[in-house]
Design an enzyme around this catalytic site. Structure first.
Site, PDB file in Angstrom:
ATOM      1  N   PHE A   1       0.703  -1.142   0.035  1.00  0.00           N
ATOM      2  CA  PHE A   1      -0.060  -0.102   0.055  1.00  0.00           C
ATOM      3  C   PHE A   1       0.962   1.244   0.074  1.00  0.00           C
ATOM      4  O   PHE A   1       0.301   2.191   0.354  1.00  0.00           O
ATOM      5  CB  PHE A   1      -1.041   0.128   1.132  1.00  0.00           C
ATOM      6  CG  PHE A   1      -1.687  -1.499   1.324  1.00  0.00           C
ATOM      7  CD1 PHE A   1      -2.756  -1.469   0.205  1.00  0.00           C
ATOM      8  CD2 PHE A   1      -1.323  -2.097   2.328  1.00  0.00           C
ATOM      9  CE1 PHE A   1      -3.224  -2.848   0.411  1.00  0.00           C
ATOM     10  CE2 PHE A   1      -2.149  -3.458   2.504  1.00  0.00           C
ATOM     11  CZ  PHE A   1      -2.897  -3.799   1.481  1.00  0.00           C
TER      12      PHE A   1
ATOM     13  N   ASN B   1      -9.603  -6.967 -16.149  1.00  0.00           N
ATOM     14  CA  ASN B   1     -10.182  -7.852 -15.766  1.00  0.00           C
ATOM     15  C   ASN B   1     -11.036  -7.668 -14.511  1.00  0.00           C
ATOM     16  O   ASN B   1     -10.556  -7.026 -13.340  1.00  0.00           O
ATOM     17  CB  ASN B   1      -8.963  -8.995 -14.876  1.00  0.00           C
ATOM     18  CG  ASN B   1      -9.543 -10.231 -14.254  1.00  0.00           C
ATOM     19  OD1 ASN B   1     -10.564 -10.206 -13.684  1.00  0.00           O
ATOM     20  ND2 ASN B   1      -8.683 -11.353 -14.475  1.00  0.00           N
TER      21      ASN B   1
ATOM     22  N   ILE C   1     -11.467  -2.082 -18.546  1.00  0.00           N
ATOM     23  CA  ILE C   1     -10.983  -2.870 -17.484  1.00  0.00           C
ATOM     24  C   ILE C   1     -10.626  -4.015 -17.951  1.00  0.00           C
ATOM     25  O   ILE C   1     -11.125  -4.813 -18.915  1.00  0.00           O
ATOM     26  CB  ILE C   1     -12.402  -3.025 -16.569  1.00  0.00           C
ATOM     27  CG1 ILE C   1     -12.718  -1.808 -15.978  1.00  0.00           C
ATOM     28  CG2 ILE C   1     -12.070  -3.940 -15.451  1.00  0.00           C
ATOM     29  CD1 ILE C   1     -11.896  -1.045 -15.164  1.00  0.00           C
TER      30      ILE C   1
ATOM     31  N   THR D   1     -10.565  -9.391 -10.934  1.00  0.00           N
ATOM     32  CA  THR D   1      -9.485  -8.416  -9.741  1.00  0.00           C
ATOM     33  C   THR D   1      -9.582  -7.246  -9.745  1.00  0.00           C
ATOM     34  O   THR D   1      -9.493  -6.686  -8.784  1.00  0.00           O
ATOM     35  CB  THR D   1      -8.173  -8.871 -10.564  1.00  0.00           C
ATOM     36  OG1 THR D   1      -8.133  -8.408 -11.969  1.00  0.00           O
ATOM     37  CG2 THR D   1      -7.713 -10.404 -10.654  1.00  0.00           C
TER      38      THR D   1
ATOM     39  N   GLY E   1      -6.016   1.650  -8.434  1.00  0.00           N
ATOM     40  CA  GLY E   1      -5.717   1.422  -7.238  1.00  0.00           C
ATOM     41  C   GLY E   1      -6.092   2.449  -6.164  1.00  0.00           C
ATOM     42  O   GLY E   1      -6.547   2.340  -5.146  1.00  0.00           O
ATOM     43  N   GLU E   2      -5.674   3.718  -6.823  1.00  0.00           N
ATOM     44  CA  GLU E   2      -5.965   5.114  -5.679  1.00  0.00           C
ATOM     45  C   GLU E   2      -7.260   5.400  -5.574  1.00  0.00           C
ATOM     46  O   GLU E   2      -7.768   5.635  -4.576  1.00  0.00           O
ATOM     47  CB  GLU E   2      -4.853   6.206  -6.041  1.00  0.00           C
ATOM     48  CG  GLU E   2      -3.517   5.786  -6.684  1.00  0.00           C
ATOM     49  CD  GLU E   2      -2.521   4.990  -5.940  1.00  0.00           C
ATOM     50  OE1 GLU E   2      -2.748   5.387  -4.731  1.00  0.00           O
ATOM     51  OE2 GLU E   2      -1.629   4.291  -6.506  1.00  0.00           O
TER      52      GLU E   2
ATOM     53  N   LYS F   1      -6.794   3.180 -17.669  1.00  0.00           N
ATOM     54  CA  LYS F   1      -6.315   4.347 -16.521  1.00  0.00           C
ATOM     55  C   LYS F   1      -6.169   3.538 -15.209  1.00  0.00           C
ATOM     56  O   LYS F   1      -6.923   2.524 -15.024  1.00  0.00           O
ATOM     57  CB  LYS F   1      -7.597   5.382 -16.616  1.00  0.00           C
ATOM     58  CG  LYS F   1      -7.710   6.102 -17.781  1.00  0.00           C
ATOM     59  CD  LYS F   1      -8.564   7.383 -17.633  1.00  0.00           C
ATOM     60  CE  LYS F   1     -10.037   7.213 -17.484  1.00  0.00           C
ATOM     61  NZ  LYS F   1     -10.662   8.497 -17.365  1.00  0.00           N
TER      62      LYS F   1
END
Lengths: 211, 747
Positions: free
Chosen positions: B250, B640, B638, B643, B713-714, B710
């Site tokens: 993280f 996948n 996207i 995930t 995660g954040e 794009k």
């Protein structure tokens, strides 16, 4: 600050073994790094051979169906025995305080936090770790469900989650999402895959297989 | 783009390619490699906060069975790269990273000041407790609130007024003050700790005096290789970094920390491989954290809901030796169409360890203030918060004055509102109940730059028709290997089960840190480039196997299912294996790099998310239950959905922790954390997290990268905490501006 007495004088003598001689001799050199002779002694396990007789105690465990006859120090936790001595690293260390669940294994079929129990307390008992859950190449239904529902990300808490999940169903504590969440709350997943884990457990429970 | 047989691979919920290893315990993390003659290390933290070590007494420890060495600044070998006034590693921020055992200075409580090496873990642990220190103690300063007036402009901003950290003014300063409707409020974000489940660990091994191998928990094998090569004055190729599996990070693996160097020093001194795993309490002060941040927002709008001005001040904590900075005020500059915006960002050095970027760095903290203030102003205007955001929507970036590469935030707002049941929300706080529980709805917007960097990928197409890719990139959990297999499958025309993607090894081609939501865009683009290069090669060699490809051009060919065929006459085809065979080759081996082009600089590139939350608040106990969450993301195409959906769920879970429980507290009398484990520092557990619905706009952005992706995660966490806080206000009428929203603040 008050100056402390010279530590060179208060040597603790537990026995007159070779090992203590070696350790004391390191003091005389006055440097913090152990001199070569002591390193050599450690490498040749001169002191350890003595220690084995004095400090280690015998232990029999059945781990993933295999009988193990061991000789270990009594202070060794079940977790550190698995990871550091038996190289079963599937069981994870996440906190050492029984707060995260990553180290969950089964002892005689019951889920146990292996970091909070000393290995010597389990003489004669059956231990199952994540490595022993599958039937050969065939994944345990819970392992398969975790893959299908993507019940993990980094994978570090996963062995503990799976061991806990299997036990959760065996205990009869998987009858609703709320109940699963309550009885799985000892297993932290910092990646936050909780809903997927709950879905995996729900599916396995509904599958009705004897797990 | 051609419609390929494997086109459906992109977007398909392929199971993780490394899933089986993770569910069987076969995946190996940094402390799980069994090297011959391996010994164990335990670090000893300082017990004072500031001062100098007067003496180290290691005699009792050395006398203890199995102990090989006790290493501190008194006897540590000199690290050749540790020159004075020069940093040994690339500082991720500014200043001077802490050098392990460099001198007797103590900068923070818990600083690693010695390391004990023994033949077993138990012996090392026992002996670590026997090492005694005497200190000359100085007065320390750790209390942020008492000292926040001493915040300073970061050096980077002083040197470069165009830096994103510099003071920013658009239009008139503090114009909000003259608006028809105004709000002014202060927001406090406490220190948050990454606390991945895997404790930071390193196994260090000197193969020879000048060849180092580390199995290290880091987010980048190449940046770590560079750092240690510099630190030990070695040729880069003499340092090998392996991070095949990373048990969460993280952000805390974006910096090389003193404990890593300590283990490397120890391995060199005892001439054996050394394994060091930090303890949970060390995770609070040895490997970074999200800094305590104070913010003030002033915002004004016309009576019809047009924002006329925003002023945003943020002060974040840093250490005395490094300047940690993050983009706390960035979202305020570009999110809403206000003619007047001013931001001020300051840092406050304290006698603490250095923070490091934590998921949604800066933006997650800033969004808590901005999105709460938006909710406060909407309430003051008696406007629906969604309508208020739509009234101030921007079709171009108001900061850079550039068009968006793509922006589908309106779609996110629309879908999310419908799925959460926004129409049931009461405009008046406390207007809804479910039994004895108060019910509230809230929302928050998140955004983060859609970054892409440079990377290279090696591809080896083998004679049996399988293909192996290699990249130095790590996978800290999002499923990088899986996404790369899918991208490769689409672009090379080989089924996923015949593709292997190897990662986490500095011997493989260049990849940056896994961070900043840029991995798929960066490494995926290199996978596409490598696939294209292999296809070019196949095309030049194809005529040897099938003459009718002699004059064929790339655009006339379908690469699919392990063979190439002519689009116009599909019966003319040849398999990759046959091409290799007829050309007497055992493999095609190509390394190709890829980096963003200048064209993309003509656009402003961001990902967007909206989080909708329904909470239940108990009026007597103040307990807050997050009952339902709907998150919608505009993260391009996207790759996948399984995930990616999981990544969103995880970000929301982190946001629930930020909103309701996470709080690292220092006892300022001693400068020491009193929250040092999961009993005191609470993170969300199963019982705290409901089902989380996630939706993707799933529209490609080809300006960012050739896959149209794009970052994700954040934005998964940015905007979640304000959504919860706004829902709590909607339920109770109580506006909590200091996180976490614990029951004591509601009763």
């Amino acid at each position: 600050m008050k100056k402390k007495p010279n530590k060179n004088t208060d040597i603790i003598v537990h026995n007159d073994s070779r090992r203590d001689f070696l350790k004391q001799s390191t003091l005389l050199t006055g440097i913090a790094l152990t001199p070569e002779i002591a390193v050599k002694a450690a490498e040749n396990q001169w002191d350890e051979k003595l220690a084995e007789a004095i400090e280690k105690i015998p232990l029999k465990l059945e781990i993933n169906g295999i009988q193990k006859t061991l000789s270990i120090e009594p202070r060794v936790t079940l977790l550190d025995l698995l990871r550091e001595q038996l190289h079963l690293t599937g069981t994870k260390k996440g906190c050492d305080y029984g707060q995260c669940g990553a180290c969950t294994v089964h002892v005689n079929g019951t889920r146990v936090l292996s970091c909070l129990t000393l290995a010597v307390m389990h003489d004669g008992e059956k231990i199952t770790t994540i490595e022993g859950l599958a039937n050969g190449d065939e994944l345990h239904p819970m392992q398969a469900a975790f893959m299908k529902h993507d019940g993990f990300q980094c994978g570090y808490c996963t062995p503990g989650q799976i061991m806990s999940a299997v036990a959760c169903i065996r205990e009869g504590h998987a009858n609703s999402e709320t109940e699963i969440r309550e009885y799985m709350s000892g297993n932290i997943c910092r990646c936050g895959a909780y809903p997927n884990i709950v879905n995996a457990i729900t599916e396995v429970n509904k599958g009705g297989k004897n797990i | 783009m051609n419609k390929l047989f494997f086109d459906k691979v992109i977007g398909d919920p392929l199971n993780r390619v490394d899933g089986r290893m993770k569910v069987t315990g076969a995946a190996k993390y940094s402390a799980e490699y069994q090297l011959p003659n391996l010994v164990h290390a335990v670090v000893v933290p300082s017990t004072i906060t500031k001062g100098r070590i007067k003496s180290v007494d290691s005699k009792a420890a050395l006398r203890s069975p199995g102990v090989l060495a006790v290493i501190s600044h008194e006897n540590a070998i000199k690290v050749p790269g540790n020159a004075d006034n020069e940093h040994p590693t690339e500082p991720p921020t500014g200043g001077q990273p802490l050098r392990a055992f460099y001198n007797n200075k103590v900068y923070f409580n818990g600083q690693p000041i010695a390391i004990v090496i023994a033949d077993t873990l138990e012996r090392a642990q026992y002996a670590a407790g026997l090492v005694k220190f005497e200190y000359d103690q100085d007065k320390h300063v750790t209390d942020f609130e008492l000292n926040k007036g001493k915040g300073v402009l970061p050096e980077k901003a002083k040197k470069d007024p165009k830096s994103s950290l510099a003071d920013y003014d658009r239009g008139v300063v503090d114009a909000y003050k003259t608006a028809a409707v105004t709000v002014e409020a202060e927001y406090i974000h406490p220190t948050e700790v990454h606390n991945p489940m895997e404790l930071q660990a390193i196994t260090a091994y000197w193969e020879t005096d000048d060849k180092l191998t580390v199995y290290d928990k880091v987010q980048g094998t190449k940046p770590t290789q560079q750092a240690f090569a510099k630190e030990w004055n070695l040729p880069v190729q003499n340092v090998k970094v392996i991070s095949e599996f990373v048990g969460g990070a993280f952000g805390n693996g974006l910096h090389n920390w003193p404990h890593e160097t300590a283990a490397i020093i120890a391995a060199k001194m005892v001439k054996r491989p050394v394994k060091l795993m930090l303890r949970r309490e060390h995770m609070f002060y040895m490997v970074g954290y999200r800094p305590y941040t104070w913010q003030q927002i002033g915002m004004g709008a016309s009576a019809d809901g047009k924002i006329t001005g925003i002023s945003h001040i943020a002060i974040g904590q840093t250490s005395t030796y490094e300047e940690f900075t993050e983009s706390t005020v960035q979202q305020t500059k570009m999110m809403y169409a206000s003619p007047n915006v001013s931001t001020r960002y300051r840092i406050l050095p304290l006698d603490v360890s250095t923070p490091i970027w934590m998921r949604g760095p800066g933006e997650a903290t800033g969004a808590f203030a901005l999105e709460c203030a938006m909710d406060e102003l909407a309430f003051a205007l008696n406007m629906d918060p969604i309508q208020f955001r739509l009234a101030n929507y921007t079709d171009e970036d108001p900061e850079k004055k550039l068009p968006w590469s793509t922006k589908y935030l309106k779609e996110c707002l629309e879908v999310g509102a419908e799925k959460i049941g926004w129409s049931k929300r009461s405009m008046k706080p406390g207007g809804l109940r479910a039994g004895e529980w108060l019910v509230g709805y809230g929302m928050g917007v998140g955004t983060f730059g859609a970054h892409r960097g440079a990377a290279a990928v090696r591809g080896r197409l083998l004679a049996n028709g399988t293909i192996i890719f290699q990249s130095a990139v790590t996978d800290i959990g999002p499923g990088t290997g899986t996404a790369m297999v899918q991208i490769a499958s689409e672009h090379i025309g080989i089924a996923p089960d015949k593709i292997t993607f190897q990662l986490g090894n500095s011997d493989f081609p260049q990849a940056p840190n896994q961070g900043g939501s840029a991995t798929v865009a960066t490494v995926g683009s290199a996978v596409v480039a490598t696939c294209n290069a292999i296809k070019e090669k196949l095309l030049t060699m194809a005529p040897t196997a099938e003459k009718r490809f002699a004059n064929a051009k790339m655009e006339e060919i379908l690469f699919d299912n392990g063979q190439m065929s002519l689009l116009k006459s599909p019966s003319i085809k040849v398999s990759y294996t046959n091409i290799l065979k007829k050309n007497s080759l055992t493999e095609i081996d190509i390394i190709q790099d890829a980096k963003p082009d200048d064209e993309s600089n003509k656009y402003s590139k961001y990902s967007f998310s909206v989080h909708f939350v329904q909470v239940h608040v108990h009026p007597t106990t103040g307990q807050v239950k997050v009952n339902k969450v709907v998150t919608c993301a505009d993260a391009g195409k996207i790759v996948n959905k399984k995930t990616a959906g999981n990544q969103l769920i995880g970000g929301v879970t982190g946001g629930i922790g930020m909103a309701l429980m996470e709080d690292a507290i220092i006892d300022h009398r001693f400068g020491r954390y009193i929250t040092k484990d999961f009993a005191d520092y609470h993170v969300p557990v199963h019982a705290d997290v409901p089902q989380i619905e996630v939706y993707f706009v799933d529209k490609p952005d080809y300006i960012v990268d050739p896959m149209g992706t794009k970052g994700l995660g954040e934005i998964a966490i940015i905007g979640v905490a304000p959504a919860v806080a706004n829902a709590v206000f909607n339920a109770t009428g109580k506006r909590i501006r200091q996180l976490p929203i614990t029951p004591d603040k509601l009763i």
